[in-house]
Design a protein around this motif. Structure first.
Motif, mmCIF file in Angstrom:
data_model
loop_
_atom_site.group_PDB
_atom_site.id
_atom_site.type_symbol
_atom_site.label_atom_id
_atom_site.label_comp_id
_atom_site.label_asym_id
_atom_site.label_seq_id
_atom_site.Cartn_x
_atom_site.Cartn_y
_atom_site.Cartn_z
ATOM 1 N N GLN A 14 0.830 -1.203 0.000
ATOM 2 C CA GLN A 14 0.000 0.000 0.000
ATOM 3 C C GLN A 14 0.866 1.256 0.000
ATOM 4 O OE1 GLN A 14 -2.865 -0.164 3.213
ATOM 5 N NE2 GLN A 14 -3.422 -2.269 2.749
ATOM 6 N N VAL A 15 1.941 1.220 0.771
ATOM 7 C CA VAL A 15 2.854 2.366 0.785
ATOM 8 C C VAL A 15 3.517 2.534 -0.579
ATOM 9 C CG1 VAL A 15 4.968 3.312 1.779
ATOM 10 C CG2 VAL A 15 3.266 2.229 3.259
ATOM 11 N N ASP A 16 3.932 1.434 -1.194
ATOM 12 C CA ASP A 16 4.522 1.501 -2.536
ATOM 13 C C ASP A 16 3.551 2.152 -3.516
ATOM 14 O OD1 ASP A 16 7.035 0.394 -2.054
ATOM 15 O OD2 ASP A 16 6.279 -1.652 -2.234
ATOM 16 N N ASP A 17 2.289 1.760 -3.454
ATOM 17 C CA ASP A 17 1.283 2.333 -4.345
ATOM 18 C C ASP A 17 1.151 3.841 -4.139
ATOM 19 O OD1 ASP A 17 0.768 -0.141 -5.394
ATOM 20 O OD2 ASP A 17 -1.007 -0.522 -4.171
ATOM 21 N N GLY A 18 1.276 4.261 -2.874
ATOM 22 C CA GLY A 18 1.084 5.671 -2.563
ATOM 23 C C GLY A 18 2.266 6.559 -2.895
ATOM 24 N N LEU A 19 3.399 5.965 -3.253
ATOM 25 C CA LEU A 19 4.585 6.770 -3.579
ATOM 26 C C LEU A 19 4.566 7.286 -5.003
ATOM 27 C CD1 LEU A 19 7.399 4.707 -1.807
ATOM 28 C CD2 LEU A 19 6.357 6.848 -1.043
ATOM 29 N N GLY A 20 3.588 6.853 -5.796
ATOM 30 C CA GLY A 20 3.458 7.355 -7.156
ATOM 31 C C GLY A 20 4.026 6.418 -8.198
ATOM 32 N N ALA A 21 3.626 6.658 -9.442
ATOM 33 C CA ALA A 21 3.989 5.767 -10.542
ATOM 34 C C ALA A 21 5.486 5.713 -10.778
ATOM 35 C CB ALA A 21 3.276 6.221 -11.825
ATOM 36 N N GLU A 22 6.195 6.816 -10.511
ATOM 37 C CA GLU A 22 7.636 6.850 -10.776
ATOM 38 C C GLU A 22 8.400 5.869 -9.899
ATOM 39 O OE1 GLU A 22 11.382 10.030 -10.599
ATOM 40 O OE2 GLU A 22 9.341 10.679 -10.096
ATOM 41 N N PHE A 23 7.969 5.725 -8.651
ATOM 42 C CA PHE A 23 8.727 4.903 -7.703
ATOM 43 C C PHE A 23 8.080 3.559 -7.403
ATOM 44 C CE2 PHE A 23 9.689 9.364 -6.588
ATOM 45 C CZ PHE A 23 11.048 9.355 -6.896
ATOM 46 N N LYS A 24 6.846 3.357 -7.829
ATOM 47 C CA LYS A 24 6.161 2.099 -7.530
ATOM 48 C C LYS A 24 6.930 0.878 -8.010
ATOM 49 C CE LYS A 24 1.775 -0.354 -8.078
ATOM 50 N NZ LYS A 24 0.389 -0.290 -8.606
ATOM 51 N N PRO A 25 7.504 0.883 -9.241
ATOM 52 C CA PRO A 25 8.228 -0.326 -9.690
ATOM 53 C C PRO A 25 9.426 -0.678 -8.815
ATOM 54 C CG PRO A 25 7.734 1.138 -11.537
ATOM 55 C CD PRO A 25 7.439 1.905 -10.287
ATOM 56 N N LEU A 26 9.972 0.287 -8.077
ATOM 57 C CA LEU A 26 11.142 0.013 -7.231
ATOM 58 C C LEU A 26 10.759 -0.742 -5.967
ATOM 59 C CD1 LEU A 26 12.975 3.463 -7.489
ATOM 60 C CD2 LEU A 26 13.431 1.381 -8.797
ATOM 61 N N ARG A 27 9.479 -0.703 -5.607
ATOM 62 C CA ARG A 27 8.977 -1.389 -4.408
ATOM 63 C C ARG A 27 9.834 -1.038 -3.184
ATOM 64 N NH1 ARG A 27 9.288 -6.737 -4.528
ATOM 65 N NH2 ARG A 27 7.337 -7.125 -3.418
ATOM 66 N N ILE A 28 10.024 0.252 -3.010
ATOM 67 C CA ILE A 28 10.905 0.742 -1.950
ATOM 68 C C ILE A 28 10.422 0.293 -0.581
ATOM 69 C CG2 ILE A 28 11.799 2.825 -0.823
ATOM 70 C CD1 ILE A 28 11.514 4.182 -3.611
ATOM 71 N N TRP A 74 20.725 1.156 -0.744
ATOM 72 C CA TRP A 74 21.277 2.033 -1.786
ATOM 73 C C TRP A 74 21.484 1.282 -3.090
ATOM 74 C CZ3 TRP A 74 25.147 2.486 -5.274
ATOM 75 C CH2 TRP A 74 25.282 3.749 -5.886
ATOM 76 N N HIS A 75 21.115 1.994 -4.163
ATOM 77 C CA HIS A 75 21.282 1.484 -5.525
ATOM 78 C C HIS A 75 21.141 2.705 -6.426
ATOM 79 C CE1 HIS A 75 20.170 -0.439 -9.361
ATOM 80 N NE2 HIS A 75 20.833 -1.485 -8.908
ATOM 81 N N PRO A 76 21.808 2.732 -7.574
ATOM 82 C CA PRO A 76 21.657 3.900 -8.461
ATOM 83 C C PRO A 76 20.190 4.254 -8.753
ATOM 84 C CG PRO A 76 23.437 2.526 -9.245
ATOM 85 C CD PRO A 76 22.822 1.783 -8.092
ATOM 86 N N ALA A 77 19.341 3.247 -8.848
ATOM 87 C CA ALA A 77 17.937 3.504 -9.162
ATOM 88 C C ALA A 77 17.187 4.142 -8.002
ATOM 89 C CB ALA A 77 17.244 2.206 -9.576
ATOM 90 N N THR A 78 17.709 3.955 -6.770
ATOM 91 C CA THR A 78 17.020 4.489 -5.597
ATOM 92 C C THR A 78 17.666 5.765 -5.065
ATOM 93 O OG1 THR A 78 18.348 3.177 -4.037
ATOM 94 C CG2 THR A 78 16.337 2.163 -4.922
ATOM 95 N N GLU A 79 18.603 6.320 -5.820
ATOM 96 C CA GLU A 79 19.355 7.473 -5.332
ATOM 97 C C GLU A 79 18.442 8.639 -4.980
ATOM 98 O OE1 GLU A 79 23.201 10.236 -6.628
ATOM 99 O OE2 GLU A 79 22.472 8.632 -7.933
ATOM 100 N N ASN A 80 17.427 8.880 -5.788
ATOM 101 C CA ASN A 80 16.508 9.997 -5.544
ATOM 102 C C ASN A 80 15.141 9.535 -5.031
ATOM 103 O OD1 ASN A 80 18.357 11.992 -6.538
ATOM 104 N ND2 ASN A 80 17.867 11.318 -8.625
ATOM 105 N N ALA A 81 15.074 8.294 -4.610
ATOM 106 C CA ALA A 81 13.804 7.747 -4.131
ATOM 107 C C ALA A 81 13.464 8.305 -2.746
ATOM 108 C CB ALA A 81 13.879 6.226 -4.075
ATOM 109 N N PRO A 82 12.181 8.454 -2.458
ATOM 110 C CA PRO A 82 11.747 9.005 -1.159
ATOM 111 C C PRO A 82 11.799 7.962 -0.049
ATOM 112 C CG PRO A 82 9.826 8.494 -2.500
ATOM 113 C CD PRO A 82 11.042 8.201 -3.365
ATOM 114 N N ILE A 83 13.011 7.553 0.319
ATOM 115 C CA ILE A 83 13.185 6.481 1.299
ATOM 116 C C ILE A 83 12.660 6.902 2.669
ATOM 117 C CG2 ILE A 83 14.902 5.106 2.542
ATOM 118 C CD1 ILE A 83 16.541 5.032 -0.025
ATOM 119 N N ASP A 84 12.980 8.106 3.080
ATOM 120 C CA ASP A 84 12.525 8.566 4.400
ATOM 121 C C ASP A 84 11.003 8.626 4.467
ATOM 122 O OD1 ASP A 84 15.077 8.790 5.380
ATOM 123 O OD2 ASP A 84 15.279 10.910 4.864
ATOM 124 N N GLU A 85 10.395 9.106 3.389
ATOM 125 C CA GLU A 85 8.932 9.167 3.354
ATOM 126 C C GLU A 85 8.326 7.773 3.395
ATOM 127 O OE1 GLU A 85 5.283 10.796 0.494
ATOM 128 O OE2 GLU A 85 7.380 11.253 0.002
#
Length: 268
Positions: free
Chosen positions: A19-33, A75-86
């Motif tokens: 549910q949190v992944d879904d709420g992070l938006g389409a840009e970050f959803k595939p990363l399943r942060i 950490w990964h190049p794909a997650t460099e700008n991902a909203p990890i804290d959020e």
């Protein structure tokens, strides 16, 4: 032993991490942060030996992971700008078995405050929510310019006189609904069966549909606040000091956000 924990918070298709992944938006959803974060925390919580059954034991052996190391592990190049804290903040708010003590995040068998509040939330009634909404709007509409009428049931409740009147429509009347527009027109033109003399002294306020539903039923809405207050009243002595502090902090933040949500909902 941990099947229900893993299913509810991590692996199920409707798990809280998903549910949190879904709420992070389409840009970050595939990363399943959020799912990656939750999985990492779970593995760090139960590495080696037999898992403990109480949150105190988990904390005592320092099982879990610190936030700083969690960011390093993800950490990964794909997650460099991902909203990890959020994502992590939302996980803490939503997961039923994710907890934190002394900066250590961990999954245990004891239900988190989120799970306790969620179970109490299911018993909050519609009448309680309506009363809370009325009281919230009462605090926001204390003005000298208008006489305020909250949730009138009919045009008869609204006097026809020279005073300026602000009519806040009941939440069943929402913007864009034909019934709302028709009702407002009828109440503005007539008081009961009598044409209004002072029509221009009456102003109506109705809510946006999505915003009023979020205000009443959303994750940070009135139902959630009522459940938290009930937990504080009914279960305070059974909560650990850590959960007591967390509950007070969440209630304070929720009170602040509810005012903004109400103003956003009633703006028409």
């Amino acid at each position: 032993r941990f099947e229900s924990v893993i299913s509810a918070d991590i692996t199920d298709g409707t798990a809280h991490a998903a549910q949190v992944d879904d709420g992070l938006g389409a840009e970050f959803k595939p990363l399943r942060i959020a799912t990656q974060l939750a999985t990492t925390i779970f593995l760090a919580s139960h590495h080696g030996g037999q898992p403990e059954e109480t949150e105190e034991a988990v904390i005592g052996t320092r099982r879990g992971i610190e936030r700083e190391w969690l960011r390093v592990g993800l950490w990964h190049p794909a997650t460099e700008n991902a909203p990890i804290d959020e994502a992590l903040s939302r996980l803490r708010e939503r997961c039923w078995y994710l907890d934190e003590e002394g900066g250590i995040l961990f999954f245990g068998l004891e239900p988190s405050l989120e799970r306790i509040v969620h179970e109490r939330e299911e018993r909050v009634s519609e009448d309680e929510i309506l009363r809370a909404l009325r009281e919230l709007l009462r605090t926001l509409t204390q003005v000298d310019t208008f006489r305020v009428w909250l949730f009138p049931e009919s045009s008869r409740d609204i006097p026809d006189d020279e005073s300026l009147k602000l009519v806040v429509m009941p939440p069943r009347f929402v913007k864009g609904d034909g019934r709302t527009e028709q009702t407002v027109k009828e109440w503005w033109e007539r008081r009961d069966d009598t044409p209004r003399v002072y029509k221009n002294t009456v102003f109506f306020l109705a809510a946006e549909r999505d915003q009023i539903n979020d205000l009443r039923y959303g994750h940070e809405g009135l139902r959630r606040k009522l459940a938290m207050e009930a937990v504080r009243q009914e279960q305070w002595q059974r909560l650990s000091e850590r959960k007591q502090r967390e509950l007070e902090d969440r209630l304070r933040k929720l009170d602040e956000s509810l005012h903004t949500k109400a103003l956003n909902a009633y703006r028409w």
